[in-house]
Design an enzyme around this catalytic site. Structure first.
Site, PDB file in Angstrom:
ATOM      1  N   TRP A 323       0.826  -1.205   0.000  1.00  0.00           N
ATOM      2  CA  TRP A 323       0.000   0.000   0.000  1.00  0.00           C
ATOM      3  C   TRP A 323       0.861   1.256   0.000  1.00  0.00           C
ATOM      4  O   TRP A 323       0.364   2.363  -0.211  1.00  0.00           O
ATOM      5  CB  TRP A 323      -0.944   0.000   1.204  1.00  0.00           C
ATOM      6  N   GLU A 465       1.008  -2.687  12.574  1.00  0.00           N
ATOM      7  CA  GLU A 465       1.233  -4.133  12.518  1.00  0.00           C
ATOM      8  C   GLU A 465       1.802  -4.710  13.812  1.00  0.00           C
ATOM      9  O   GLU A 465       2.143  -5.893  13.864  1.00  0.00           O
ATOM     10  CB  GLU A 465       2.143  -4.453  11.326  1.00  0.00           C
ATOM     11  N   LYS A 576       3.000   0.815  16.067  1.00  0.00           N
ATOM     12  CA  LYS A 576       4.024   0.959  15.039  1.00  0.00           C
ATOM     13  C   LYS A 576       3.865   2.261  14.263  1.00  0.00           C
ATOM     14  O   LYS A 576       4.834   2.944  13.951  1.00  0.00           O
ATOM     15  CB  LYS A 576       3.937  -0.233  14.070  1.00  0.00           C
TER      16      LYS A 576
END
Length: 720
Positions: A323, A465, A576
């Site tokens: 992405w 993540e 993150k």
């Protein structure tokens, strides 16, 4: 600031410098390894679309034959920085012209002194042409020998991808090499010619390393110049790649004309994407460097490829696209080079069948794009990787299974391109289908959560993540909602402006009234956990996780993911990258400043800015600018700006952090430059510059009109 330079060679930084001195032309890129070689270098040339099978990572860009190879011998002694004495050294990347230069004054082990100047470029004017110039100035009388080769003995960190087809010398003296990938069967052909001072030239038919040797008498102070031109093509370019390569090397009549064409091509490129920061040389260099790295990776004549997370500059992520392209890199191209943006979006159209197949295999309708995508668009995310704490163990990678937001990211980019360009023809022909089929997927994937009375998505991974197998990730839910609503709006727009296409897509995608009503219901009843003050919960249960003060772990050189472990990170609020802030940045029209502020204040101290994702800092900088926190914005911006130039994460040797590079441009233009573009094509500017910047100038194109904006620290600006 156009020149990135180093004045000393440090072998400990070898791989980092190979990355940042990468050159390219949108067709291929070559890492900044030395022409003569150096022990343990990671020399590589990557060509868009040339993938081959690989264990664990499924497929990877194959390291193409080495076109740089050139050895210089002084009375039989090989020039090498690994031996002898370096008396003077300078290497510089001229980003304005796409040229890499290196000058070394060197004394051989036996005392011969020489100055050698290497100049190389990958032609932006002719993407199949590569050029290398070597000027040798001896400080002794004797003999200079030059060996220029095409080296087919390349590998991907030990994995061999190539089988030699044939090599030889054509009647006009051109040396050629034909080789083919072992599994995918893609042929690469190289054709080499030498130009320069009069010398006897001999062809050495070394297997897989065809070589031209030239020998010159050496006289102290008298320069010897050798120019090497290489034509390169693949079977993706045509049925006879050698003919293509040979044709392009023949067109290079001399160095001067090839260089002039290169300079003219780059002048046109920089004219479109001009950015200048006056008063901060580091920031000025960093934004140009970021733009340069994306420009040399951007495909101009091939709509079947994407830009990988490490561009074409290293072995990291094996050339796979994420992405990163749509959300971080594409805005630069949308607003400066729309034709490149269209090429990149065409890749998502070409790989739509693979996205449909992935959704179908998981039991859903519509299009679910691969988290990691290569040549075909099929999922190539590794299933297992070595564990952080014990390399003998494997850890499960879940993004390929659970990261569904990628489909909304692609649809968002499609919509952003269309709104910025007004390219109705492309949208009707290709873009609308992507938006509709991704909306179809999200409506099909949505689950009715009876206990909450809303639709949501369970067992997913959001952009953060550090947390997997979560339910109702806010970014995922609200981008899916946006995607579904945009699909409905798209169909209505088609009905009015392209009724035939609307009818075609209704039938092709089975867009029945009942299905469309379900879309509407899902969008209206999407789950979102929202506190009265506007604070959005990143996912179900996030507020109940163990809070963490990241300052307690300083100083550190590891991410919180590594410190807590892949499983342990799920128990803490350390993130993150800031999902919620990214959501509010993308859907800016839906949120007030006060709504953004409460989320900014909550999630900022919980974000692993330094060692988490390189994608987070530039977005954090933009949001900080929107909140008026310019000093804090600069801290995040400069962290992104230094990601590769200073190797702040210690992994720049794997390749450029492409998303961060795109984010740097966005931070300058949308953050400090205050550019805000509305969906209807109108725009406004609210600059927020650091006080020590004298001014910032940037250029962007919107619906065919190019605008130049100059901003000042007092908040004023001019439009040219």
């Amino acid at each position: 600031m156009w020149i990135l330079a180093e004045d000393a060679f440090d072998p400990a930084q070898q791989h980092h410098k190979e990355t940042i001195f990468t050159i390219g032309n949108g067709y291929l890129a070559t890492r900044g390894a030395f022409e003569e070689g150096y022990p343990n270098d990671r020399r590589a040339t990557f060509i868009h679309g040339v993938f081959d099978d690989a264990p664990i990572v499924v497929t990877e860009l194959a390291n193409a034959p080495d076109w740089l190879a050139m050895q210089v011998l002084l009375d039989g002694e090989k020039f090498s920085l690994a031996t002898g004495t370096i008396l003077a050294y300078r290497r510089e990347l001229d980003m304005q012209n796409g040229i890499l230069r290196r000058e070394v004054r060197w004394r051989s082990p036996q005392g011969r002194v020489v100055t050698i100047r290497f100049t190389r470029f990958a032609s932006l004017a002719d993407e199949h042409l590569l050029a290398l110039r070597c000027e040798i100035v001896p400080e002794f009388d004797g003999q200079i020998e030059v060996r220029a080769a095409l080296n087919g003995q390349t590998d991907n960190e030990g994995l061999l991808h190539w089988r030699l087809i044939e090599q030889g010398q054509l009647t006009d003296g051109t040396v050629f090499l034909r080789t083919r990938t072992r599994k995918s069967g893609i042929e690469v052909a190289c054709a080499m010619r030498l130009h320069g001072d009069t010398a006897q030239t001999m062809f050495w038919d070394v297997e897989n390393v065809p070589t031209l040797q030239q020998v010159y008498p050496a006289y102290a102070g008298q320069p010897i110049v050798v120019m090497k031109f290489v034509g390169i093509a693949t079977s993706r370019d045509g049925n006879q790649p050698l003919d293509i390569a040979h044709h392009h090397v023949q067109t290079a009549h001399n160095w001067e004309s090839a260089l002039a064409a290169q300079q003219q091509a780059w002048a046109r490129e920089w004219e479109r994407c001009h950015v200048e920061i006056n008063g901060d040389d580091e920031a000025d260099l960093a934004v140009r460097f970021s733009i340069f790295q994306l420009l040399i990776a951007a495909p101009r004549h091939d709509h079947r490829v994407n830009i990988g997370a490490k561009t074409l500059s290293g072995f990291g992520y094996r050339g796979h696209a994420f992405w990163d392209t749509e959300i971080f890199m594409l805005p630069l191209f949308i607003y400066t080079s729309p034709e490149i943006a269209r090429n990149l979006l065409d890749y998502r159209y070409v790989t739509l069948p693979a996205a449909r197949a992935k959704a179908r295999a998981a039991g859903y309708e519509g299009a679910w794009y691969a988290w990691e995508s290569a040549d075909t668009g099929e999922e190539v995310t590794p299933t297992w990787v070595p564990d952080f704490h014990d390399k003998k163990k494997l850890a499960r990678v879940w993004t390929g299974d659970l990261a569904i937001h990628i489909s909304a990211d692609v649809a968002y980019a499609v919509q952003q391109y269309w709104q910025a360009t007004g390219d109705n023809a492309w949208y009707i022909e290709r873009g609308a289908e992507i938006v509709l089929d991704t909306a179809k997927f999200f409506a099909a994937r949505a689950e009715w959560l009876a206990e909450r009375g809303c639709y949501g998505y369970t067992d997913v991974i959001g952009p953060d993540e550090y947390h997997d197998h979560v339910n109702n990730n806010a970014y995922t839910n609200l981008l899916a909602q946006w995607n579904i609503r945009t699909g409905l709006e798209t169909l209505a727009w088609l009905e009015q402006h392209a009724p035939q296409k609307a009818a075609e897509l209704r039938q092709q995608l089975d867009l029945t009234p009942e299905r469309l009503q379900h879309w509407q219901t899902v969008a209206e009843k999407m789950c979102i956990s929202l506190r009265p003050n506007g604070l959005i919960e990143q996912f179900d249960g996030f507020f109940a996780l163990k809070d963490v003060n990241l300052a307690d772990y300083e100083p550190r050189t590891k991410s919180m993911h590594e410190i807590f472990g892949i499983e342990g990170a799920n128990e803490y609020q350390a993130i993150k990258q800031p999902d919620v802030l990214m959501l509010q940045f993308l859907l800016r029209e839906q949120y007030s400043d006060s709504q953004i502020r409460v989320n900014y204040d909550y999630y900022t101290p919980r974000t692993d800015h330094t060692y988490g994702s390189s994608l987070g800092p530039p977005i954090q900088a933009i949001v900080a600018c929107q909140m008026g926190d310019v000093a804090e914005a600069y801290e995040h911006f400069i962290r992104a700006a230094r990601a590769d130039l200073r190797d702040v994460r210690g992994n720049a040797g794997d390749g450029i952090h492409a998303a961060s590079a795109g984010g740097v441009w966005q931070a300058v233009v949308f953050g400090f430059g205050g550019l805000r573009i509305h969906p209807d094509g109108t725009w406004e500017v609210h600059p927020r510059l650091p006080s020590y910047w004298r001014w910032l100038t940037y250029r962007f194109t919107l619906r065919g009109q190019t605008h130049t904006v100059t901003c000042y620290p007092d908040g004023s600006y001019t439009i040219g």
